[in-house]
Design a protein around this motif. Structure first.
Motif, PDB file in Angstrom:
ATOM      1  N   ALA A  66      51.482 -46.902  -4.922  1.00  0.00           N
ATOM      2  CA  ALA A  66      50.464 -45.535  -5.449  1.00  0.00           C
ATOM      3  C   ALA A  66      49.258 -46.124  -5.550  1.00  0.00           C
ATOM      4  N   GLU A  67      48.909 -47.200  -5.993  1.00  0.00           N
ATOM      5  CA  GLU A  67      47.550 -47.574  -6.322  1.00  0.00           C
ATOM      6  C   GLU A  67      46.778 -48.003  -4.863  1.00  0.00           C
ATOM      7  N   ALA A  68      47.479 -48.681  -3.981  1.00  0.00           N
ATOM      8  CA  ALA A  68      46.861 -48.733  -2.619  1.00  0.00           C
ATOM      9  C   ALA A  68      46.718 -47.325  -1.833  1.00  0.00           C
ATOM     10  N   LEU A  69      47.717 -46.411  -2.025  1.00  0.00           N
ATOM     11  CA  LEU A  69      47.336 -44.868  -1.344  1.00  0.00           C
ATOM     12  C   LEU A  69      46.111 -44.323  -1.872  1.00  0.00           C
ATOM     13  N   LEU A  70      45.936 -44.467  -3.321  1.00  0.00           N
ATOM     14  CA  LEU A  70      44.740 -43.907  -4.090  1.00  0.00           C
ATOM     15  C   LEU A  70      43.662 -44.700  -3.465  1.00  0.00           C
ATOM     16  N   PHE A  71      43.658 -45.899  -3.155  1.00  0.00           N
ATOM     17  CA  PHE A  71      42.243 -46.720  -2.835  1.00  0.00           C
ATOM     18  C   PHE A  71      41.985 -46.000  -1.379  1.00  0.00           C
ATOM     19  N   ALA A  72      43.012 -45.951  -0.394  1.00  0.00           N
ATOM     20  CA  ALA A  72      42.924 -45.405   0.884  1.00  0.00           C
ATOM     21  C   ALA A  72      42.372 -44.126   1.004  1.00  0.00           C
ATOM     22  N   ALA A  73      42.738 -43.091  -0.214  1.00  0.00           N
ATOM     23  CA  ALA A  73      42.268 -41.894  -0.232  1.00  0.00           C
ATOM     24  C   ALA A  73      40.816 -41.693  -0.512  1.00  0.00           C
ATOM     25  N   ALA A  74      40.766 -42.570  -1.598  1.00  0.00           N
ATOM     26  CA  ALA A  74      39.186 -42.534  -2.015  1.00  0.00           C
ATOM     27  C   ALA A  74      38.390 -43.192  -0.586  1.00  0.00           C
ATOM     28  N   ARG A  75      38.706 -44.256  -0.136  1.00  0.00           N
ATOM     29  CA  ARG A  75      37.862 -44.685   0.845  1.00  0.00           C
ATOM     30  C   ARG A  75      37.722 -43.741   2.286  1.00  0.00           C
ATOM     31  N   ALA A  76      38.660 -42.884   2.634  1.00  0.00           N
ATOM     32  CA  ALA A  76      38.644 -42.047   3.422  1.00  0.00           C
ATOM     33  C   ALA A  76      37.449 -40.972   3.033  1.00  0.00           C
ATOM     34  N   ASP A  77      37.437 -40.546   2.096  1.00  0.00           N
ATOM     35  CA  ASP A  77      36.599 -39.484   1.504  1.00  0.00           C
ATOM     36  C   ASP A  77      35.170 -40.165   1.484  1.00  0.00           C
ATOM     37  N   HIS A  78      35.107 -41.317   0.958  1.00  0.00           N
ATOM     38  CA  HIS A  78      33.759 -42.094   0.870  1.00  0.00           C
ATOM     39  C   HIS A  78      33.135 -41.983   2.323  1.00  0.00           C
ATOM     40  N   ILE A  79      34.022 -42.650   3.144  1.00  0.00           N
ATOM     41  CA  ILE A  79      33.187 -42.603   4.388  1.00  0.00           C
ATOM     42  C   ILE A  79      33.035 -41.344   5.138  1.00  0.00           C
ATOM     43  N   GLU A  80      33.913 -40.214   5.098  1.00  0.00           N
ATOM     44  CA  GLU A  80      33.399 -39.177   5.724  1.00  0.00           C
ATOM     45  C   GLU A  80      32.330 -38.303   4.933  1.00  0.00           C
ATOM     46  N   ARG A  81      32.259 -38.552   3.660  1.00  0.00           N
ATOM     47  CA  ARG A  81      31.322 -37.775   3.001  1.00  0.00           C
ATOM     48  C   ARG A  81      29.910 -38.552   2.610  1.00  0.00           C
ATOM     49  N   THR A  82      29.809 -39.794   2.551  1.00  0.00           N
ATOM     50  CA  THR A  82      28.821 -40.531   2.461  1.00  0.00           C
ATOM     51  C   THR A  82      28.366 -41.611   3.366  1.00  0.00           C
ATOM     52  N   ILE A  83      29.106 -42.305   3.744  1.00  0.00           N
ATOM     53  CA  ILE A  83      28.821 -43.492   4.557  1.00  0.00           C
ATOM     54  C   ILE A  83      28.552 -42.856   6.212  1.00  0.00           C
ATOM     55  N   ARG A  84      29.338 -42.324   6.920  1.00  0.00           N
ATOM     56  CA  ARG A  84      28.991 -41.915   8.137  1.00  0.00           C
ATOM     57  C   ARG A  84      27.757 -40.998   8.497  1.00  0.00           C
ATOM     58  N   PRO A  85      27.802 -40.123   7.377  1.00  0.00           N
ATOM     59  CA  PRO A  85      26.555 -39.049   7.470  1.00  0.00           C
ATOM     60  C   PRO A  85      25.203 -40.181   7.605  1.00  0.00           C
ATOM     61  N   ALA A  86      25.205 -40.887   6.456  1.00  0.00           N
ATOM     62  CA  ALA A  86      24.060 -41.780   6.367  1.00  0.00           C
ATOM     63  C   ALA A  86      23.752 -42.722   7.585  1.00  0.00           C
ATOM     64  N   LEU A  87      24.980 -43.246   8.053  1.00  0.00           N
ATOM     65  CA  LEU A  87      24.442 -44.073   9.176  1.00  0.00           C
ATOM     66  C   LEU A  87      24.135 -43.258  10.543  1.00  0.00           C
ATOM     67  N   GLU A  88      24.397 -42.091  10.752  1.00  0.00           N
ATOM     68  CA  GLU A  88      24.155 -41.196  11.606  1.00  0.00           C
ATOM     69  C   GLU A  88      22.781 -40.644  11.713  1.00  0.00           C
ATOM     70  N   ARG A  89      22.027 -40.557  10.422  1.00  0.00           N
ATOM     71  CA  ARG A  89      20.667 -40.259  10.268  1.00  0.00           C
ATOM     72  C   ARG A  89      19.837 -41.768  10.573  1.00  0.00           C
ATOM     73  N   GLY A  90      20.495 -42.795  10.414  1.00  0.00           N
ATOM     74  CA  GLY A  90      19.665 -43.974  10.698  1.00  0.00           C
ATOM     75  C   GLY A  90      19.550 -44.723   9.436  1.00  0.00           C
ATOM     76  N   ALA A  91      20.053 -44.371   8.468  1.00  0.00           N
ATOM     77  CA  ALA A  91      20.052 -45.306   7.256  1.00  0.00           C
ATOM     78  C   ALA A  91      21.027 -46.260   7.224  1.00  0.00           C
ATOM     79  N   TRP A  92      20.676 -47.363   6.332  1.00  0.00           N
ATOM     80  CA  TRP A  92      21.282 -48.683   6.117  1.00  0.00           C
ATOM     81  C   TRP A  92      22.448 -48.278   4.947  1.00  0.00           C
ATOM     82  N   VAL A  93      23.736 -48.487   4.861  1.00  0.00           N
ATOM     83  CA  VAL A  93      24.510 -48.234   3.829  1.00  0.00           C
ATOM     84  C   VAL A  93      24.847 -49.550   3.280  1.00  0.00           C
TER      85      VAL A  93
END
Length: 208
Positions: A66-93
């Motif tokens: 369950a812990e591993a699944l929660l971490f994976a879910a948190a990471r999926a949202d983190h990448i989709e909502r924060t990391i990828r949009p920042a990288l696409e606009r040219g920011a360093w994350v």
């Protein structure tokens, strides 16, 4: 506009990841870069909600799976909502922990490294950093730093036994040896400014 870069800082408790992330962000901003600072678990609204679930409560609140699944879910949202949009606009994350922490912490006992990587492939399409810094520190010094930071109160993962944290350090060392093109191992001992200088020197080939 060119794509930004994604840099992660990894290591055990007390290695100085948060301190160095802030210092590295300042140095990169001084070099004229747009920088986003983030962390795991967390980094997005959904990720932060899951962080609270993961880091509070008793040591047995979640089963390993369950812990591993929660971490994976948190990471999926983190990448989709924060990391990828920042990288696409040219920011360093810059992220304080990422996939390799899940591999080191959750990929023991009931789950293997291959299991954690499979969850990451399903949840986040196998997305990886451009560079991962593994900060190393002698066990006793790291424990002293963690105690100075947290006192006698630690979260449900940081508070696990010393044998667990030794296994985590061994796992990070193994990952760094297996993926030298992505990992850089950094001596985190000494004055903080000297450690930051080491990090910047290991980013020179990625800087514009």
């Amino acid at each position: 506009m060119s794509r930004g870069r994604f840099i992660t800082l990894e290591g055990g408790e007390g290695a100085g990841k948060s301190t160095q992330l802030r210092a590295l962000a300042t140095a990169l901003r001084d070099a004229g870069l747009d920088v986003v600072e983030t962390r795991e678990p967390g980094g997005s609204e959904g990720g932060e909600a899951i962080r609270t679930l993961l880091l509070t409560g008793g040591a047995d609140r979640w089963s390993p799976r369950a812990e591993a699944l929660l971490f994976a879910a948190a990471r999926a949202d983190h990448i989709e909502r924060t990391i990828r949009p920042a990288l696409e606009r040219g920011a360093w994350v810059l992220s304080d922990r990422f996939l390799d922490s899940s591999r080191a912490y959750q990929g023991q006992g009931a789950l293997t490294d291959a299991d954690i990587l499979a969850l990451h492939r399903i949840g986040s399409d196998g997305f990886l950093p451009d560079r991962t810094f593994f900060l190393t520190l002698p066990e006793e010094e790291a424990a002293d730093r963690a105690k100075a930071r947290d006192g006698d109160i630690s979260d449900r993962i940081g508070g696990r036994a010393s044998e667990f944290h030794r296994a985590v350090a061994d796992a990070f060392t193994r990952f760094a040896a297996q993926e030298p093109e992505r990992f850089r191992t950094v001596d985190a001992a000494g004055p903080a400014a000297e450690v930051t200088a080491r990090l910047m020197s290991m980013l020179a080939d990625l800087l514009p």
